[in-house]
Design an enzyme around this catalytic site. Sequence first.
Site: not given
Length: 303
Positions: A231-232
């Site tokens: 989940m950058h």
Amino acid sequence: RTPIILDTDPGIDDAVALAAALFAPQLDLKLIATVAGNVSVEKTTRNALQLLEFWQKDTPVARGASVPLLRPLRDAAYVHGESGMEGYVFTETSRHALPVPAFQAMYDCLINSDEPVTLVTIGPLTNVALLLTQYPECKARIKRVVMMGGSAGRGNFTPTAEFNIAIDPEAAARVFESGLEIVMCGLDVTSRAILSPEYLARLPELNRTGKMLHALFSHYRSGSMETGLRMHDLTAIAWLVKPELFQTYPCFVAVETHGTYTSGTTVVDLEHRLERPANAQVALDIDVPGFQAWVSEVLALAP
Ligand code: BDR
Ligand code: CA
């Protein structure tokens, strides 16, 4: 509540970050600026508007730059699908973006706010560079830039460059040279910010948002549903709400703009070899269970 402007190129992990920015009670999302990155700006803008329709939220959206400052756009449809948010069919929306470009809408938002506003950037930095060039005096109105971008180690687009910086290195360089306070959440932490397969499997039971995200996630190629998804962009929102989950270090960061193989690389001077003053707080460590606990808390607040 912390007032923020979210500069984004939705994008599947951008969609999750937007959910958190809308529903975290600590944040006040004033404006969504879109930019070309994962897909074209037409698509990123449509995606942002469709997400707002999905959540029935009225946050203004301003369409931003369609190309990087000096280079042609190279997109990431191979990660997010042709539409940028492949996997879920959103209902058509009659919503429109504001009639002014993103850098102008950002400026208007900054000068109309009673307090300095935080710029949260989770796409290429083209809009912010245009804002700083056009209205250098607005820096006093910016509390800080919290960025998903860069890496102190390896890259994910070239061997050494992270996507958001690699797409528009000149824009990123302008931001790092601006003198603004910068918090850099790069791949060093974002590639560890993983949602577990167990959590992913339970998402559809959570709420409508969970169902929608689960459908998008089955097309998202930043990890896998079996091993966990990165989940950058959500890490930038996590830093705003729970900075205690991160270890950050003040460093000088330069963006390589001339390298044959290294354009878009963030040169993070961890050992102070260049003897230059720090221009960023670089996040190098993240409390992963703490991050995951916060994600399940905030996504449960969405409808
Ligand atoms: C970044 O690149 C994009 O594909 C993601 O949305 C994220 O902003 C990760 O390198
Ligand atoms: Ca993004």
